[in-house]
Design a protein around this motif. Structure first.
Motif, PDB file in Angstrom:
ATOM      1  N   MET A   1      -4.192  14.305  -3.656  1.00  0.00           N
ATOM      2  CA  MET A   1      -4.288  12.916  -3.222  1.00  0.00           C
ATOM      3  C   MET A   1      -4.850  12.836  -1.804  1.00  0.00           C
ATOM      4  O   MET A   1      -5.721  11.999  -1.506  1.00  0.00           O
ATOM      5  N   ARG A   2      -4.365  13.707  -0.940  1.00  0.00           N
ATOM      6  CA  ARG A   2      -4.842  13.731   0.446  1.00  0.00           C
ATOM      7  C   ARG A   2      -6.344  14.015   0.485  1.00  0.00           C
ATOM      8  O   ARG A   2      -7.105  13.369   1.217  1.00  0.00           O
TER       9      ARG A   2
ATOM     10  N   VAL B   1      -9.352   3.992  -2.611  1.00  0.00           N
ATOM     11  CA  VAL B   1      -8.398   4.613  -3.533  1.00  0.00           C
ATOM     12  C   VAL B   1      -7.295   3.638  -3.911  1.00  0.00           C
ATOM     13  O   VAL B   1      -6.654   3.026  -3.054  1.00  0.00           O
ATOM     14  N   ASP B   2      -7.098   3.505  -5.215  1.00  0.00           N
ATOM     15  CA  ASP B   2      -5.979   2.769  -5.804  1.00  0.00           C
ATOM     16  C   ASP B   2      -5.062   3.835  -6.397  1.00  0.00           C
ATOM     17  O   ASP B   2      -5.520   4.655  -7.204  1.00  0.00           O
ATOM     18  N   ALA B   3      -3.802   3.886  -5.980  1.00  0.00           N
ATOM     19  CA  ALA B   3      -2.946   5.009  -6.381  1.00  0.00           C
ATOM     20  C   ALA B   3      -1.591   4.546  -6.871  1.00  0.00           C
ATOM     21  O   ALA B   3      -1.072   3.506  -6.462  1.00  0.00           O
TER      22      ALA B   3
ATOM     23  N   MET C   1       5.458   4.493  -0.542  1.00  0.00           N
ATOM     24  CA  MET C   1       4.331   3.597  -0.343  1.00  0.00           C
ATOM     25  C   MET C   1       3.750   3.765   1.050  1.00  0.00           C
ATOM     26  O   MET C   1       2.527   3.770   1.231  1.00  0.00           O
ATOM     27  N   ARG C   2       4.606   3.923   2.041  1.00  0.00           N
ATOM     28  CA  ARG C   2       4.116   4.118   3.405  1.00  0.00           C
ATOM     29  C   ARG C   2       3.325   5.415   3.534  1.00  0.00           C
ATOM     30  O   ARG C   2       2.311   5.465   4.251  1.00  0.00           O
TER      31      ARG C   2
ATOM     32  N   LEU D   1      -2.158   7.740   4.225  1.00  0.00           N
ATOM     33  CA  LEU D   1      -3.287   8.566   3.797  1.00  0.00           C
ATOM     34  C   LEU D   1      -4.576   7.767   3.709  1.00  0.00           C
ATOM     35  O   LEU D   1      -5.668   8.338   3.661  1.00  0.00           O
ATOM     36  N   GLY D   2      -4.458   6.447   3.663  1.00  0.00           N
ATOM     37  CA  GLY D   2      -5.626   5.591   3.550  1.00  0.00           C
ATOM     38  C   GLY D   2      -5.788   4.925   2.203  1.00  0.00           C
ATOM     39  O   GLY D   2      -6.817   4.299   1.931  1.00  0.00           O
TER      40      GLY D   2
END
Length: 244
Positions: free
Chosen positions: A70-71, A81-83, A93-94, A99-100
């Motif tokens: 993910m990073r 990015v939608d994650a 979530m934070r 991570l952006g």
């Protein structure tokens, strides 16, 4: 309509499951960031990333491998990015926001922890996405392994009041099966929610993408495409063109 090519992660690998079944998994790449860069180079502006190892409660090694992936995906410059997947706390979530990640999906908490869901919508605003998956009209939770005890309409009709303005709706029976889409289902869900949805599950052709786009931006704001891209049934370029 926005196209979200999918990157589903298990143990740091890019996979697809059939109907969300972990035992029916195909592996497509050991380099998720490379897949993301390829999507970007071919015209995608967004990518939909799902941490299946967290959603399915897999071991720490698998979850850490996904965190590294993910990073790396978030470091692909120019790609939004939608994650989601196993996001069951504000802290999670934070971490994704740090991570952006531009959009963060929360699913199980919509049913199991309404206070957390409300806090997520309040704190993250437009970044917060309600992630609803259903089979035969009944919501599924906990990595789709358990019934949520709610009909889809009953859940989505309360999302706006909770503060959500974005919704991913997955038709589990079609997910990963390339069986085509039920456009009428997304029309019903968007009407119940009071805002447009991101459609997920079953897209097999450019015709499926066009049928979703034809519903209009008040019904479908985007669609998620996975297996069809990886197995060559649909090219990313054709999918983007079909989005209009």
């Amino acid at each position: 309509m926005t196209l979200f090519p999918a990157i589903d992660l298990v143990g740091g690998r890019v996979v697809r499951l059939a109907n969300g079944d972990r035992s029916r998994m195909d592996v497509y790449s050991n380099d998720p960031a490379s897949v993301a860069r390829d999507f970007l180079a071919r015209g995608a502006s967004w990518v939909h990333v799902v941490d299946l190892s967290s959603a399915l409660g897999e071991d720490e090694a698998a979850r850490e491998a996904n965190a590294r992936a993910m990073r790396a995906i978030c470091q692909v410059e120019g790609l939004s990015v939608d994650a989601g997947g196993g996001v069951r706390s504000i802290e999670a979530m934070r971490r994704l926001a740090d991570l952006g990640v531009r959009r963060i999906a929360i699913g199980t908490a919509l049913v199991r922890d309404a206070a957390l869901a409300r806090q997520a919508a309040r704190e993250f605003g437009d970044m917060a996405v309600a992630d609803v998956a259903a089979k035969d009209g009944v919501v599924r939770v906990n990595g789709w392994r358990e019934g949520g005890g709610l009909r889809v309409d009953a859940l989505v009709s309360g999302l706006a009041e909770m503060g959500f303005r974005h919704l991913v709706f997955t038709d589990i029976a079609r997910d990963g099966m390339q069986t085509g889409v039920d456009a009428s289902a997304y029309r019903r869900v968007a009407k119940a929610a009071g805002f447009p949805v991101v459609a997920s599950g079953g897209i097999a052709s450019a015709g499926d993408v066009r049928s979703l786009a034809s519903l209009g931006p008040d019904v479908v704001e985007g669609c998620i495409v996975g297996r069809a891209l990886y197995e060559g049934a649909l090219t990313l370029e054709d999918a983007l063109a079909a989005c209009g």
